[in-house]
Design a protein around this motif. Structure first.
Motif, mmCIF file in Angstrom:
data_model
loop_
_atom_site.group_PDB
_atom_site.id
_atom_site.type_symbol
_atom_site.label_atom_id
_atom_site.label_comp_id
_atom_site.label_asym_id
_atom_site.label_seq_id
_atom_site.Cartn_x
_atom_site.Cartn_y
_atom_site.Cartn_z
ATOM 1 N N ASN A 25 61.462 20.382 -34.184
ATOM 2 C CA ASN A 25 62.096 21.503 -33.475
ATOM 3 C C ASN A 25 61.119 22.638 -33.219
ATOM 4 O O ASN A 25 61.071 23.203 -32.126
ATOM 5 N N GLN A 29 59.793 24.069 -29.688
ATOM 6 C CA GLN A 29 59.860 25.487 -29.326
ATOM 7 C C GLN A 29 58.490 26.011 -28.906
ATOM 8 O O GLN A 29 58.382 26.788 -27.963
ATOM 9 N N LEU A 61 67.679 25.111 -28.250
ATOM 10 C CA LEU A 61 66.374 25.666 -28.619
ATOM 11 C C LEU A 61 66.111 26.985 -27.906
ATOM 12 O O LEU A 61 65.581 27.935 -28.502
ATOM 13 N N LEU A 65 65.498 30.781 -29.434
ATOM 14 C CA LEU A 65 64.378 31.647 -29.050
ATOM 15 C C LEU A 65 64.877 32.984 -28.508
ATOM 16 O O LEU A 65 64.236 34.025 -28.711
#
Length: 411
Positions: A25, A29, A61, A65
């Motif tokens: 992950n 990102q 994702l 962010l």
């Protein structure tokens, strides 16, 4: 909210692990952030196509962010018909980088945000560059004073990027020409003093990368950048990557031994291009001509010791015959050196930067004329020439971007 510093810390922590959902992950990102850096405004669908990951996963994702402050929602396109997708972009306030640019007679310092914009800059801070501990301490005190006056940014300050003339190995953090009296690399010394990651690079290479990423470059990937200042440096970009050489010393263009003279260069050799075509050589030639009775508008406002390359260029732009002639002669010699580089590299683009670029055609025309004399016709007609777009800000922007890429492990 993690912000940029938190994201970098997580990247570094997860880099110690090479498997698992959490690792995958954070790597995704990172890939997403890198895509935003290179493309600006982006949609979920574009990210899904780029990463080959499902839209729902990318959406999750991106939301993370957004929550952590690295991205912002830019809304939908107003023009056109049909369903409008949302665009996202980097949050400029996610984090900041401190850029320090050391010249021979002054220092420039700037704060650059995550969107590659200068938010504050202080230029022409008096400083005489010498390889002494006293001057290193003065540099640190100037930096500390700047940070003290910008406390609001300290919490989000991700690192320090320093650019300096001379031989620099950015991989090891060593500067071999200045401030080389420590047992540790210069980057480590600065990191310990300021409690922040520090990245150092040669001034010309930092300018080259700034111009490549944010300046006059469009789609070109093979580029030579000329820094025509007190010295003469060259930045080399091959297939979009900044080329440094094995030890970080690539681009010593000013030390091509192509002149037939007995002038000892500061490198200790004879015949170097810098001995007759650098800004320092130009100033010396102008002063010699004045002392031999040549008239110039420079003597109306400046004593001999006050004449600088900046003033010579200003006088040339005001049609001063002496300064035009000296710049033109230097341009011819620089052009001979560039001709060699064109024959070797066959670049798509040559960028003229530094103080002499301000002289415009007064610098470029003699360079092009000399190139026509000394390079292969098929090669020189294949290369485009442009002036720097970022000008004196190229180094400040370039070193911040190199620092950012270093911290995010972007290649």
């Amino acid at each position: 909210m993690k912000g940029l510093k938190g994201f970098i810390a997580e990247l570094q922590e997860k880099s110690q692990i090479t498997s698992g959902v959490s690792f995958k992950n954070v790597q995704l990102q990172k890939d997403i952030v890198e895509y935003f850096i290179k493309n600006g405004r982006v949609t979920i669908a574009e990210l899904s196509q780029h990463t080959k990951v499902s839209v729902p996963k990318i959406n999750d994702l991106v939301n993370e962010l957004l929550k952590n402050g690295l991205l912002v929602d830019l809304g939908k396109e107003i023009i056109g018909v049909g369903r409008k997708p949302n665009f996202y972009g980097l949050n400029p306030e996610a984090g900041y980088f401190l850029s320090i640019e050391i010249h021979r007679h002054h220092i420039n310092i700037a704060l650059v945000n995550f969107r590659e914009e200068i938010v504050d800059v202080k230029e022409n801070i008096p400083f005489e560059l010498q390889n002494t501990k006293a001057k290193f301490d003065e540099l640190c005190k100037i930096t500390e004073a700047y940070l003290k006056n910008h406390k609001a940014y300290l919490e989000k300050l991700a690192g320090i990027g320093l650019t300096i003339t001379g031989r620099v190995n950015h991989r090891t953090g060593n500067s071999y020409s200045f401030f080389n009296f420590h047992e540790q690399p210069l980057s480590e010394i600065l990191s310990e003093r300021f409690k922040l990651p520090c990245y150092i690079e040669n001034d010309t290479r930092a300018m080259s990368f700034g111009e490549y990423a944010k300046g006059c470059v469009t789609n070109e990937k093979d580029i030579l950048f000329l820094n025509l200042n007190d010295g003469i440096g060259m930045g080399i970009i091959i297939k979009g990557d900044l080329y440094s050489g094995k030890s970080g010393f690539a681009g010593e263009f000013g030390h091509l031994a192509i002149l037939n003279n007995d002038i000892i260069c500061h490198c200790g050799k004879k015949g170097c291009l810098e001995t007759e075509a650098s800004g320092a050589a130009i100033i010396s030639q102008v002063v010699d001509a004045i002392q031999n009775g040549t008239s110039t508008i420079l003597t109306e406002t400046s004593r001999h010791e006050e004449i600088s390359l900046h003033k010579v260029v200003d006088a040339a732009l005001k049609d001063d015959s002496l300064c035009i002639e000296v710049i033109s002669t230097a341009g011819e010699k620089i052009g001979k050196g560039i001709a060699l580089m064109l024959n070797l590299f066959n670049p798509e683009l040559v960028i003229i930067g530094g103080e002499m670029a301000r002289a415009g055609s007064l610098t470029l025309l003699p360079i092009l004329s000399s190139i026509n004399k000394h390079s292969l016709n098929l090669v020189n007609t294949d290369t485009e020439f442009r002036f720097s777009k970022l000008g004196k800000r190229a180094g400040l922007i370039g070193v911040s971007l190199l620092l950012r890429n270093h911290l995010l492990d972007i290649h």
